[in-house]
Scaffold this active site. Structure first.
Site, mmCIF file in Angstrom:
data_model
loop_
_atom_site.group_PDB
_atom_site.id
_atom_site.type_symbol
_atom_site.label_atom_id
_atom_site.label_comp_id
_atom_site.label_asym_id
_atom_site.label_seq_id
_atom_site.Cartn_x
_atom_site.Cartn_y
_atom_site.Cartn_z
ATOM 1 N N HIS A 199 6.765 10.526 89.778
ATOM 2 C CA HIS A 199 6.404 10.620 88.351
ATOM 3 C C HIS A 199 7.383 11.450 87.516
ATOM 4 O O HIS A 199 6.970 12.249 86.663
ATOM 5 C CB HIS A 199 4.994 11.180 88.205
ATOM 6 N N HIS A 269 -1.383 7.463 82.722
ATOM 7 C CA HIS A 269 -2.039 7.879 83.958
ATOM 8 C C HIS A 269 -3.468 8.369 83.710
ATOM 9 O O HIS A 269 -3.875 9.415 84.235
ATOM 10 C CB HIS A 269 -1.203 8.962 84.639
ATOM 11 N N GLU A 407 -2.522 1.753 86.648
ATOM 12 C CA GLU A 407 -1.248 2.145 86.044
ATOM 13 C C GLU A 407 -0.276 0.966 85.986
ATOM 14 O O GLU A 407 0.438 0.695 86.959
ATOM 15 C CB GLU A 407 -0.620 3.279 86.843
#
Length: 443
Positions: A199, A269, A407
């Site tokens: 991420h 997210h 996602e």
């Protein structure tokens, strides 16, 4: 030159040094600057096409950037009040959520919050820390409203618990060993997840305060990611735009430009529980789920894709027909999902249905749309198993499998997998990803 322009000027200088110029473009600072409030962009380009707006942070033709001057526009208390009236008329309210101590500049930065409301009763709050969705409130079939995402009452909760509703980048999901090759050059990214890069790294885009403004009926967050940030090549200008339609559909548009070839893969997210944010694992298991995917990307022990595109047929990953999480999770390895599903899209770039979720007891439903080829389904397997270790909104204890994430994104580790869709963004060719959370009620 006004101080607000300084960091954007560095970006322009780097662009010009690479030969990207365009005399019809303007670059302007954050609209929150009192010295610039009320000014209008002189660009003649299409607003939708080129990211310009009345209260904009940057504007460009995609070949490059140059700076132009504006006619002066004095700011008065009356003009400020008109801007505030515009916010309220568009169903958007602004207030202060908290303060963030920036570790790089060692200064306190204000975190803004925007509230969007729809005629259908859906209410969404977004904050400038992490360009984050901090709250979504949706009525059930009897009209009772509740939060359907995990969230926190103050900044402390977001600082202690990563990725809660955040805009994730520069690259969402995992990159194996934090290594990548771009145009023959090897790059090493920061490592933050069992020897891998996750991420965006140790301080990805979710851990910054973004500049923000309201444009048309959208909240727009913007930031400049410098060349070398978290090990990535190229400086990147990025925007995240939130809009809420009358029916309660939350649209999120990601756009980015780079000075150098670099991987970009953005997503939101949010952690959802349509039974209500406090319903926990019991509420999650009641959800029906359907994912429009005929293949998935198998992973190794480190959750990095093997490179195979495997059929879901006859596996625990076949979610093409509605099934409850209560039925599906026991079949999955480790009793949970954290996998990328390959969507059955004809053309990348078109907004199409990726997945659908329904909580029959409350009647709340969610459809997720995306222009990207994949969607990561995650069932909160890494949320704490101990009570009160993660304390959220109104003192609620968030625990193991108490929420799910859907996602939309490109495939994980795509930069290292030649048979995956490309994740590289090039100068002059902007990155774009649009997605939507569309809520509905089934009586």
């Amino acid at each position: 030159m006004p101080r607000h322009w300084s960091k954007y000027s560095m970006f322009m200088g780097e662009r010009r040094s690479k030969g990207y110029t365009d005399s019809k473009c303007w670059l302007t600072p954050n609209s929150s600057s009192s010295s610039l409030a009320g000014r209008q962009c002189q660009c003649r380009s299409s607003l939708e096409e080129r990211g310009c707006s009345k209260h904009h942070v940057w504007c460009c033709r995609y070949k490059g950037l140059t700076q132009k001057s504006f006619p002066a526009s004095p700011v008065t208390s009356r003009s400020r009040s008109r801007v505030q009236e515009d916010f309220e008329m568009k169903g958007i309210r602004k207030d202060m959520f908290g303060v963030f101590h920036d570790p790089d500049s060692n200064v306190e930065v204000k975190v803004d919050r925007y509230t969007l409301t729809s005629a259908s009763g859906v209410e969404v709050q977004v904050i400038s820390y992490g360009a984050c969705v901090s709250a979504i409130v949706v009525p059930d079939k009897s009209g009772k409203k509740d939060h359907v995402t995990l969230g926190f009452d103050d900044m402390k909760g977001y600082l202690e618990n990563a990725y809660q509703g955040s805009s994730v980048g520069r690259c969402a999901n995992r990159i194996g060993k934090g290594k990548l090759m771009v145009e023959g050059q090897q790059y090493s990214l920061t490592i933050n997840n069992n020897g891998n890069h996750l991420h965006g790294g140790t301080r990805g885009w979710d851990k910054h305060v973004w500049e923000s403004h309201v444009s048309e009926e959208r909240v727009v967050f913007s930031r400049l990611s410098s060349d070398g940030e978290q090990g990535y090549p190229g400086a990147v200008l990025v925007q995240v735009k939130y809009s809420l339609d009358a029916a309660g559909g939350l649209r999120i548009d990601f756009e980015a430009m780079t000075t150098q070839a670099t991987p970009i893969n953005m997503t939101n997210h949010c952690f959802f529980n349509l039974a209500g944010h406090a319903a926990g694992q019991g509420g999650l298991l009641e959800h029906l789920v359907r994912v429009n995917a005929d293949r998935f990307t198998p992973v190794g022990q480190d959750l990095i894709p093997t490179g195979e595109l495997a059929s879901v047929r006859g596996t625990a990953y076949d979610l093409r027909s509605p099934i409850t999480f209560g039925e599906a999770l026991p079949r999955a390895p480790g009793n949970g999902f954290d996998h990328n599903f390959c969507l059955q899209f004809k053309h990348r770039g078109e907004l199409e249905l990726a997945a659908c979720f329904l909580h029959p007891p409350t009647g709340r439903g969610l459809e997720v749309y995306t222009t990207e080829p994949g969607v990561q389904i995650y069932t909160g397997n890494f949320l704490p198993k101990e009570a009160n270790k993660m304390v959220g909104r109104s003192g609620t204890s968030y625990t193991y499998q108490g929420a799910f994430c859907c996602e939309p994104q490109n495939f994980p580790d795509a930069v290292n997998q030649s048979n995956f869709p490309s994740a590289i963004c090039f100068p002059g060719k902007p990155y774009k990803h649009s997605m939507m959370y569309k809520f509905f009620i089934q009586k």
